[in-house]
Design an enzyme around this catalytic site. Structure first.
Site, PDB file in Angstrom:
ATOM      1  CG  HIS A 272      -1.983  -1.037   1.157  1.00  0.00           C
ATOM      2  ND1 HIS A 272      -3.309  -0.737   1.006  1.00  0.00           N
ATOM      3  CD2 HIS A 272      -1.914  -2.390   1.190  1.00  0.00           C
ATOM      4  CE1 HIS A 272      -4.021  -1.850   0.952  1.00  0.00           C
ATOM      5  NE2 HIS A 272      -3.185  -2.873   1.062  1.00  0.00           N
TER       6      HIS A 272
ATOM      7  CG  ASP B 176      -4.860   2.472   1.743  1.00  0.00           C
ATOM      8  OD1 ASP B 176      -5.935   1.962   1.421  1.00  0.00           O
ATOM      9  OD2 ASP B 176      -3.750   1.929   1.608  1.00  0.00           O
TER      10      ASP B 176
ATOM     11  CB  SER C 138       5.815  -7.936   0.870  1.00  0.00           C
ATOM     12  OG  SER C 138       4.478  -7.483   0.841  1.00  0.00           O
TER      13      SER C 138
ATOM     14  CD  GLN D  82       8.545  -7.903  -8.379  1.00  0.00           C
ATOM     15  OE1 GLN D  82       8.670  -8.837  -7.601  1.00  0.00           O
ATOM     16  NE2 GLN D  82       7.377  -7.410  -8.705  1.00  0.00           N
TER      17      GLN D  82
ATOM     18  CD1 TRP E 155      -3.083  -2.515  -8.190  1.00  0.00           C
ATOM     19  CD2 TRP E 155      -3.601  -4.173  -9.587  1.00  0.00           C
ATOM     20  NE1 TRP E 155      -3.619  -1.946  -9.330  1.00  0.00           N
ATOM     21  CE2 TRP E 155      -3.940  -2.954 -10.206  1.00  0.00           C
ATOM     22  CE3 TRP E 155      -3.836  -5.362 -10.289  1.00  0.00           C
ATOM     23  CZ2 TRP E 155      -4.507  -2.883 -11.481  1.00  0.00           C
ATOM     24  CZ3 TRP E 155      -4.400  -5.290 -11.570  1.00  0.00           C
ATOM     25  CH2 TRP E 155      -4.729  -4.064 -12.140  1.00  0.00           C
TER      26      TRP E 155
ATOM     27  CD  GLU F 258       6.441  -3.438  -9.218  1.00  0.00           C
ATOM     28  OE1 GLU F 258       7.087  -4.507  -9.164  1.00  0.00           O
ATOM     29  OE2 GLU F 258       6.193  -2.756  -8.209  1.00  0.00           O
TER      30      GLU F 258
ATOM     31  CG  ASP G  98      -5.212  -7.999  -4.103  1.00  0.00           C
ATOM     32  OD1 ASP G  98      -4.552  -8.728  -3.342  1.00  0.00           O
ATOM     33  OD2 ASP G  98      -4.710  -7.020  -4.687  1.00  0.00           O
ATOM     34  CD  GLN G  99      -1.575 -12.479  -3.462  1.00  0.00           C
ATOM     35  OE1 GLN G  99      -1.449 -13.695  -3.439  1.00  0.00           O
ATOM     36  NE2 GLN G  99      -1.037 -11.698  -2.545  1.00  0.00           N
TER      37      GLN G  99
HETATM   38  C1  UDX Z   1      -0.357  -7.627  -1.307  1.00  0.00           C
HETATM   39  C2  UDX Z   1      -1.461  -7.843  -2.382  1.00  0.00           C
HETATM   40  O1  UDX Z   1      -1.413  -9.043  -3.013  1.00  0.00           O
HETATM   41  C3  UDX Z   1      -1.522  -6.711  -3.318  1.00  0.00           C
HETATM   42  O2  UDX Z   1      -2.339  -6.955  -4.430  1.00  0.00           O
HETATM   43  C4  UDX Z   1      -2.034  -5.600  -2.519  1.00  0.00           C
HETATM   44  O3  UDX Z   1      -2.297  -4.472  -3.318  1.00  0.00           O
HETATM   45  C5  UDX Z   1      -1.040  -5.304  -1.403  1.00  0.00           C
HETATM   46  O4  UDX Z   1      -0.808  -6.470  -0.604  1.00  0.00           O
HETATM   47  P1  UDX Z   1       2.295  -7.926  -1.890  1.00  0.00           P
HETATM   48  O5  UDX Z   1       2.379  -9.329  -1.430  1.00  0.00           O
HETATM   49  O6  UDX Z   1       3.212  -6.968  -1.255  1.00  0.00           O
HETATM   50  O7  UDX Z   1       0.877  -7.277  -1.826  1.00  0.00           O
HETATM   51  O8  UDX Z   1       2.520  -7.959  -3.490  1.00  0.00           O
HETATM   52  P2  UDX Z   1       2.599  -6.819  -4.559  1.00  0.00           P
HETATM   53  O9  UDX Z   1       1.411  -5.932  -4.551  1.00  0.00           O
HETATM   54  O10 UDX Z   1       2.915  -7.475  -5.817  1.00  0.00           O
HETATM   55  O11 UDX Z   1       3.825  -5.941  -4.095  1.00  0.00           O
HETATM   56  C6  UDX Z   1       5.100  -6.446  -3.946  1.00  0.00           C
HETATM   57  C7  UDX Z   1       6.075  -5.309  -4.147  1.00  0.00           C
HETATM   58  O12 UDX Z   1       7.337  -5.709  -3.647  1.00  0.00           O
HETATM   59  C8  UDX Z   1       6.254  -4.958  -5.604  1.00  0.00           C
HETATM   60  O13 UDX Z   1       6.283  -3.557  -5.748  1.00  0.00           O
HETATM   61  C9  UDX Z   1       7.596  -5.553  -5.964  1.00  0.00           C
HETATM   62  O14 UDX Z   1       8.337  -4.825  -6.914  1.00  0.00           O
HETATM   63  C10 UDX Z   1       8.310  -5.509  -4.633  1.00  0.00           C
HETATM   64  N1  UDX Z   1       9.303  -6.588  -4.539  1.00  0.00           N
HETATM   65  C11 UDX Z   1       8.927  -7.889  -4.460  1.00  0.00           C
HETATM   66  C12 UDX Z   1      10.641  -6.244  -4.532  1.00  0.00           C
HETATM   67  O15 UDX Z   1      10.993  -5.067  -4.668  1.00  0.00           O
HETATM   68  N2  UDX Z   1      11.548  -7.226  -4.405  1.00  0.00           N
HETATM   69  C13 UDX Z   1      11.237  -8.531  -4.295  1.00  0.00           C
HETATM   70  O16 UDX Z   1      12.159  -9.338  -4.173  1.00  0.00           O
HETATM   71  C14 UDX Z   1       9.864  -8.878  -4.327  1.00  0.00           C
END
Ligand code: UDX
Length: 458
Positions: A23, A115, A281, A335, A353, A358, A374-375
């Site tokens: 977020h 948010d 994460s 990433q 998301w 990305e 939401d995935q």
């Molecule tokens: C979760 C939900 O799945 C997401 O849809 C929601 O909006 C927020 O909570 P998360 O598990 O953090 O999110 O996944 P994602 O939304 O894909 O965000 C992960 C972020 O971490 C991305 O910006 C990605 O670039 C970053 N990341 C991931 C890194 O920078 N390095 C890594 O090794 C893995």
């Protein structure tokens, strides 16, 4: 920069995301866009979460408020209801104190971008007669599903097999956000999601991290439902996105994890050859599933880069090499740099998301392995609607077996369908770039928002 914008008194926006990495980062990216337009921005997080954040860009002010759980955040609370109640009560007080403090320091706050997971912020904004802008960090289709639950048009627990909602394709139960299916475990988690809509109409603006051309139907539905709705995304690290240059934008995201360098490892791999694997994460992968992924990657014979967070490492098979000729396992990486790398062939993803946007912005084909939240809905759109990926199907134990994973990898990297998917991904990438570039749909919406915050002199 527009001269008139430069000459005016500087507008000051507070940005208050829900304290979770997925977020904070899109809101941080949005704040960087505002800042580039001459707005002063202050990012606000909770005292507990701020201890987790490795760094905030040096040109963005940073402040904290309390959610009442300064030692442990949400994990310290009995459940989401206890957390939300405390955040509302303590957060209302400490946010008000912050606004007053900034005002006394000559940093009057003109607008709060918040948010909707913390919907009470709009009431604080109204009390101080400040503009309040809700910013959705998730897929608008997902938000719309939560909205329909809030409106009573979709009953939870779900008792039907197929769901028909306005401006969306037919959804099956497994396409819905996972928390509906685990409702009994913690109903207050569903309340948190559904309560986003309780007072949303009070917001002066409703912004979303998506772009109009990605899904016109849901964008049109949203603006019909809330005339103040605008798409302002994709808000991902922009320098990377614009031309695949590996410029250093190290400030680009805040994280509780430290990135390991893997770009050097990628540099000598052939173009389009590497499989990147990450589950974001939050998701915790079943040990059996880890084994299937490990051997699936190894036996595929392809190069792979796999992010296994430190807390997950223990589940790796004992004999699995973290660094070999073909593979590299890291605890965390940058990433966006990985996705922008020429050597990348595809991304096995949990469909968060941010990761979805990305990958989409960099034209990377996806293999969808949604885990939670939401995935599951994002995966449906990735596979059936945008057609930028394929789904790795799980078995009756909800495990994706290595043979299935290998078939998916082959399909993406070697088959005709993989080429089609890559083409679709490239088309969306181009549309995304158009949307945020000068004159594009999101660019125009951001300008409209900015002009409303501080109207230009005629
Ligand atoms: C979760 C939900 O799945 C997401 O849809 C929601 O909006 C927020 O909570 P998360 O598990 O953090 O999110 O996944 P994602 O939304 O894909 O965000 C992960 C972020 O971490 C991305 O910006 C990605 O670039 C970053 N990341 C991931 C890194 O920078 N390095 C890594 O090794 C893995």
């Amino acid at each position: 920069m527009d001269k008139k914008i430069k000459d005016r008194r500087i507008t000051h926006c507070l940005l208050l995301p829900y304290p979770a990495q997925g977020h904070i980062n899109p809101i941080l990216q949005f704040s960087k866009l505002l800042q580039q337009q001459g707005v002063k921005v202050t990012l606000v997080s909770t005292i507990f979460y701020s201890k987790n954040m490795n760094k905030v860009p040096s040109n963005i002010s940073f402040e904290t408020i309390s959610d009442g759980f300064d030692k442990g955040g949400v994990d310290e609370a009995d459940n989401y209801k206890a957390y939300s109640d405390s955040f509302r009560k303590v957060g209302t007080e400490t946010l008000s104190e912050l606004i007053e403090k900034l005002d006394k320091q000559g940093n009057h706050v003109d607008c709060i971008i918040y948010d909707p997971f913390i919907p009470w912020v709009i009431e604080v904004a109204k009390r101080f007669e400040i503009v309040g802008a809700a910013y959705f960090t998730q897929n608008m289709n997902v938000n719309s599903i939560y909205y329909h639950v809030y409106k009573g048009k979709l009953q939870v627990p779900i008792i039907v097999d197929e769901i028909s909602l306005p401006s969306m394709p037919k959804l099956e139960v497994q396409d819905l956000p996972s928390f509906f299916l685990t409702y009994e475990e913690d109903p207050s988690l569903v309340d948190l999601l559904v309560d986003q809509f309780k007072i949303i109409e009070k917001a002066d603006w409703i912004l979303c991290n998506t772009f109009y051309e990605l899904d016109k139907e849901i964008a049109d539905w949203s603006i019909k439902t809330w005339p103040q709705f605008r798409t302002v995304g994709p808000n991902i690290p922009s320098m990377m996105f614009l031309d695949k240059q590996h410029k250093d934008d190290e400030d680009y995201c805040v994280s509780q994890f430290k990135s390991e360098d893997c770009i050097e490892w990628l540099n000598d791999k052939p173009k389009g050859s590497v499989i990147y694997v990450s589950f974001g994460s939050l998701a915790s992968i079943d040990e059996d599933q880890m084994k299937e992924i490990a051997y699936g990657l190894k036996n595929s014979g392809n190069y792979f880069l796999w992010v296994v967070r430190a807390s997950e490492e223990i589940k790796l098979p004992k004999d699995f090499e973290k660094k070999s000729n073909k593979g590299l396992v890291v605890k965390w990486c940058s990433q966006i740099k990985v996705l922008a790398h020429e050597s990348l062939g595809c991304f096995i993803t949990h469909c968060g998301w941010n990761s979805t946007l990305e990958a989409l912005c960099l034209g990377v084909p996806l293999i969808a392995m949604p885990q939670l939240s939401d995935q599951t809905t994002n995966a449906k759109y990735i596979v059936d609607f945008w057609k930028i990926g394929i789904r790795a199907k799980f078995d009756e134990k909800k495990i994706v077996r290595q043979e299935v994973l290998n078939d998916c990898i082959r399909e993406i990297l070697e088959n005709e369908r993989g080429k089609e998917i890559k083409n679709n991904a490239m088309q969306l990438k181009n549309l995304a770039m158009k949307a945020i570039n000068e004159g594009g749909s999101s660019h125009k919406n951001i300008k409209e928002f900015m002009n409303d915050l501080f109207p230009l002199e005629p």
